[in-house]
Design an enzyme around this catalytic site. Structure first.
Site, PDB file in Angstrom:
ATOM      1  N   TRP A 157      35.552  -3.066 -11.718  1.00 27.56           N
ATOM      2  CA  TRP A 157      34.478  -3.468 -10.817  1.00 27.56           C
ATOM      3  C   TRP A 157      34.836  -4.771 -10.120  1.00 27.56           C
ATOM      4  O   TRP A 157      35.272  -5.718 -10.767  1.00 27.56           O
ATOM      5  CB  TRP A 157      33.185  -3.691 -11.600  1.00 27.56           C
ATOM      6  CG  TRP A 157      32.517  -2.428 -12.034  1.00 27.56           C
ATOM      7  CD1 TRP A 157      33.057  -1.174 -11.997  1.00 27.56           C
ATOM      8  CD2 TRP A 157      31.213  -2.292 -12.578  1.00 27.56           C
ATOM      9  NE1 TRP A 157      32.168  -0.269 -12.479  1.00 27.56           N
ATOM     10  CE2 TRP A 157      31.018  -0.909 -12.854  1.00 27.56           C
ATOM     11  CE3 TRP A 157      30.182  -3.179 -12.860  1.00 27.56           C
ATOM     12  CZ2 TRP A 157      29.834  -0.422 -13.397  1.00 27.56           C
ATOM     13  CZ3 TRP A 157      29.012  -2.684 -13.403  1.00 27.56           C
ATOM     14  CH2 TRP A 157      28.827  -1.322 -13.664  1.00 27.56           C
ATOM     15  N   GLU A 161       8.855  -7.256  -8.038  1.00 21.29           N
ATOM     16  CA  GLU A 161       8.367  -6.648  -9.282  1.00 21.29           C
ATOM     17  C   GLU A 161       8.143  -7.659 -10.396  1.00 21.29           C
ATOM     18  O   GLU A 161       7.509  -7.361 -11.394  1.00 21.29           O
ATOM     19  CB  GLU A 161       9.392  -5.612  -9.788  1.00 21.29           C
ATOM     20  CG  GLU A 161       9.474  -4.334  -8.981  1.00 21.29           C
ATOM     21  CD  GLU A 161      10.440  -4.431  -7.806  1.00 21.29           C
ATOM     22  OE1 GLU A 161      10.713  -5.553  -7.335  1.00 21.29           O
ATOM     23  OE2 GLU A 161      10.920  -3.372  -7.354  1.00 21.29           O
ATOM     24  N   LYS A 201      33.810  -0.375  -6.766  1.00 21.73           N
ATOM     25  CA  LYS A 201      34.552   0.233  -7.876  1.00 21.73           C
ATOM     26  C   LYS A 201      35.956   0.544  -7.406  1.00 21.73           C
ATOM     27  O   LYS A 201      36.176   1.473  -6.651  1.00 21.73           O
ATOM     28  CB  LYS A 201      33.820   1.475  -8.367  1.00 21.73           C
ATOM     29  CG  LYS A 201      32.505   1.101  -9.018  1.00 21.73           C
ATOM     30  CD  LYS A 201      31.715   2.281  -9.515  1.00 21.73           C
ATOM     31  CE  LYS A 201      30.423   1.759 -10.129  1.00 21.73           C
ATOM     32  NZ  LYS A 201      29.265   2.565  -9.832  1.00 21.73           N
ATOM     33  N   THR A 204       7.745  -3.586  -1.977  1.00 19.64           N
ATOM     34  CA  THR A 204       9.137  -4.037  -2.002  1.00 19.64           C
ATOM     35  C   THR A 204       9.746  -3.801  -0.625  1.00 19.64           C
ATOM     36  O   THR A 204       9.356  -2.883   0.090  1.00 19.64           O
ATOM     37  CB  THR A 204       9.969  -3.244  -3.020  1.00 19.64           C
ATOM     38  OG1 THR A 204       9.919  -1.869  -2.643  1.00 19.64           O
ATOM     39  CG2 THR A 204       9.431  -3.408  -4.422  1.00 19.64           C
TER      40      THR A 204
HETATM   41  P1  AMP Z   1      12.740  -8.762  -3.433  1.00 16.53           P
HETATM   42  O1  AMP Z   1      11.893  -7.879  -4.241  1.00 16.53           O
HETATM   43  O2  AMP Z   1      12.765  -8.431  -1.994  1.00 16.53           O
HETATM   44  O3  AMP Z   1      12.425 -10.189  -3.683  1.00 16.53           O
HETATM   45  O4  AMP Z   1      14.249  -8.530  -3.915  1.00 16.53           O
HETATM   46  C1  AMP Z   1      14.639  -8.745  -5.237  1.00 16.53           C
HETATM   47  C2  AMP Z   1      16.129  -8.705  -5.328  1.00 16.53           C
HETATM   48  O5  AMP Z   1      16.713  -9.797  -4.605  1.00 16.53           O
HETATM   49  C3  AMP Z   1      16.676  -8.867  -6.732  1.00 16.53           C
HETATM   50  O6  AMP Z   1      16.620  -7.671  -7.466  1.00 16.53           O
HETATM   51  C4  AMP Z   1      18.089  -9.334  -6.459  1.00 16.53           C
HETATM   52  O7  AMP Z   1      18.938  -8.264  -6.138  1.00 16.53           O
HETATM   53  C5  AMP Z   1      17.921 -10.196  -5.234  1.00 16.53           C
HETATM   54  N1  AMP Z   1      17.842 -11.607  -5.632  1.00 16.53           N
HETATM   55  C6  AMP Z   1      16.760 -12.382  -5.735  1.00 16.53           C
HETATM   56  N2  AMP Z   1      17.094 -13.637  -6.098  1.00 16.53           N
HETATM   57  C7  AMP Z   1      18.434 -13.665  -6.232  1.00 16.53           C
HETATM   58  C8  AMP Z   1      19.394 -14.656  -6.603  1.00 16.53           C
HETATM   59  N3  AMP Z   1      19.050 -15.899  -6.879  1.00 16.53           N
HETATM   60  N4  AMP Z   1      20.692 -14.283  -6.647  1.00 16.53           N
HETATM   61  C9  AMP Z   1      21.070 -13.026  -6.369  1.00 16.53           C
HETATM   62  N5  AMP Z   1      20.229 -12.053  -6.003  1.00 16.53           N
HETATM   63  C10 AMP Z   1      18.917 -12.362  -5.942  1.00 16.53           C
END
Ligand code: AMP
Length: 538
Positions: free
Chosen positions: A437, A327, A432, A182
């Protein structure tokens, strides 16, 4: 029914024979070099023989330190199919993180693009388990890598003269096939391990009509890096259905991307919103022809509705919004409106994160642990489970991230009764204020709707009276001039009064993470260090 393992080996055998005529075209800077899927299959076999020759056996980790290109695709085909584990290293991370990840994954071999040799050279002597480095690109100077504890090889020499078929390994479908860390902005990166089964099932789902709908009639430009959540599963999905691929290598700026689109005429593309924002600026200035694109998938962070509309209304390209995480392999949900929705109603659905893919179950959980109803109002943390959702992190006990067999995503949002998810924030980014929120994402989307604004990021900053208040950091388009009062005034009929930001900072660029997301941690730090010039409205 017969029980046959779901394996990458079968996927490769199928894709490189049945779809042997499909092509991978890699941008070289002024044109393309090409190979058919049949050729890629033969070269993948040669690569597997070469890697065996270097001593790769069992579930040894073979890392890639590469852009999106033909050789990276060959590694995608060869490494899992020979039974080893493909580890895609994110070459944009800080050197300390690269060192941590490669040591944590215990990589034994690294395949490296010629253009990033210097980057690898900077960390190689700290990589404890790496025995071999294989470098692509004939003319690359290996000098910087010498004397750093690894044996050096050239990619083409490793393949040269090897047999063009390999007895691919097909055993346990639950065995590890690939891994990706990640890109977390806090704490050490965490490793997610994909199984053969999870990748095959995810590929099928990605090709479904209401997901990416890939087919042999498509040509997909894969801009999202192969080191970021397996390029959203597109390479394996394309292999499954014979969709040709266009690979941008390291040329990820709007100008070369538009040159690739004009010359190769892809029908489909995938990238994070910030890439499309740059492309849009060029298109709006009258440069580029994107008429070949039937659809582009956008995810990784929330896609501003203004960006979607601009692409569709001004340039006739449909943007498909999707949500996912490393994930979740990564596809979790896709925003296609219900059949009956039209006009503004359809736009509202399309701006959400969409409906969960079949097989990905979702629920929302409140702070007190109760499950939240899907009424489009109640908000909770999103939890997921399913065959391509991870059950654990590699060599890491992290009970905080799991809850009774569900993955805690750290994303906060709400669901409509008909299953459309709207994310309002990352749990750690929610503002917050006075016991309520405020969604930083909703504010950002509203601000980015202003024609003079190129980008906007909102973070919560400490406030004596309210606990936290929003601070909006804004990038203004070239040649435009707006101040705090204009923007606050613009928002007045768009967001609740108590949510309106009072404090504004005008910046040159929103800081981004290695995979192009807004890095709000950096903005908070800049504010704390008094590096942001903050102006007040009114
Ligand atoms: P990654 O593992 O780097 O792909 O990051 C995943 C995270 O990216 C998710 O838990 C979200 O917080 C954010 N994310 C991915 N797609 C979107 C989306 N379409 N809109 C908002 N947040 C997103």
């Amino acid at each position: 029914m017969l029980k046959t393992p779901l394996s990458i080996a079968r996927l490769v055998r199928h894709g490189t024979t049945v779809h042997g005529a499909a092509e991978c075209a890699t941008w070289t800077g002024d044109g393309f070099r090409r190979a058919s899927f049949a050729q890629l299959g033969r070269r993948a076999a040669q690569l597997a023989h070469g890697l065996r020759g270097l001593g790769v056996h069992g579930d040894d980790r073979v890392a890639t330190f590469m852009w999106n290109d033909q050789e990276h695709l060959e590694a995608y085909f060869a490494v899992p199919s020979m039974g080893a584990v493909l580890h895609t290293l994110n070459l944009r991370l800080f050197p300390e993180q690269i060192v941590y990840i490669a040591n944590h994954a215990e990589d034994s071999v690294i395949l490296c693009d010629g253009s990033v040799v210097e980057l690898l050279a900077g960390v190689l002597d700290q990589l404890e388990t790496v025995e071999h480095v294989v470098v692509c690109g004939d003319g690359t100077d290996l000098g910087p890598l010498e004397g750093k504890g690894a044996q050096l090889h050239r990619y083409d020499e490793l393949l040269d003269g090897r047999p063009e078929s390999f007895d691919w390994v097909e055993g346990d479908e639950d065995a590890a096939a690939a891994m990706c860390y990640t890109s977390g902005t806090t704490g050490d990166p965490k490793g997610v391990v994909y199984s053969h089964r999870s990748i095959v099932l995810h590929s099928m789902a990605a090709c479904m009509g209401d997901a990416m709908g890939l087919s042999p009639r498509d040509k997909a430009l894969i801009i999202v890096p192969q080191f970021h959540a397996m390029a959203w599963g597109m390479p394996y999905a394309a292999l499954m259905v014979g969709c040709s691929l266009v690979m941008p290598e390291r040329f990820l700026q709007p100008e070369p991307l538009l040159a690739m689109i004009e010359q190769e005429r892809p029908t489909f593309a995938g990238a994070v919103p910030t890439i499309w924002q740059g492309v849009l600026t060029e298109l709006d200035a009258g440069r580029g022809d994107v008429s070949s694109l039937r659809e582009v998938v956008v995810g990784g962070s929330a896609c501003p509705p203004s960006l979607m509309r601009a692409f569709e209304e001004r340039h006739d390209v449909r943007i498909l919004h999707a949500w996912g995480m490393t994930e979740t392999s990564p596809l979790g949900s896709v925003a296609r409106p219900p059949a009956a929705a039209e006009g503004e109603e359809a736009w509202r659905y399309r701006a959400t994160q969409g409906r969960p893919m079949s097989a990905v179950e979702c629920r929302l959980v409140a702070e007190d642990g109760s499950v939240v109803p899907w009424d489009d109002e109640a908000v909770g943390e999103l939890e997921c489970r399913g065959p391509w959702v991870t059950a654990a992190y590699h060599r890491e006990d992290d009970p905080e991230k799991f809850h009774d067999g569900w993955l805690r995503t750290g994303d906060v949002g709400r669901f409509t009764p008909d299953g459309f998810l709207t994310l309002t924030d990352r749990a750690k980014d929610v503002i917050k204020s006075g016991g309520e929120w405020i969604s930083s994402v909703s504010l950002e989307n509203a601000i980015m709707g202003h024609p003079a604004v190129a980008e906007a990021a909102v973070v919560g900053i400490p406030d004596e009276k309210w606990g936290e208040r929003p601070l909006a950091s804004v990038v203004v388009r070239e040649g435009e001039d707006v101040g705090p009062d204009d923007l606050r005034g613009y928002l007045e009929d768009k967001v609740a009064r108590w949510q309106l930001p009072q404090l504004w900072a005008f910046i040159d660029e929103v800081p981004k993470t290695s995979v192009g997301k807004f890095d709000k941690k950096v903005l908070r730090q800049r504010f704390a260090d008094e590096e942001l010039e903050v102006r007040s409205a009114g």
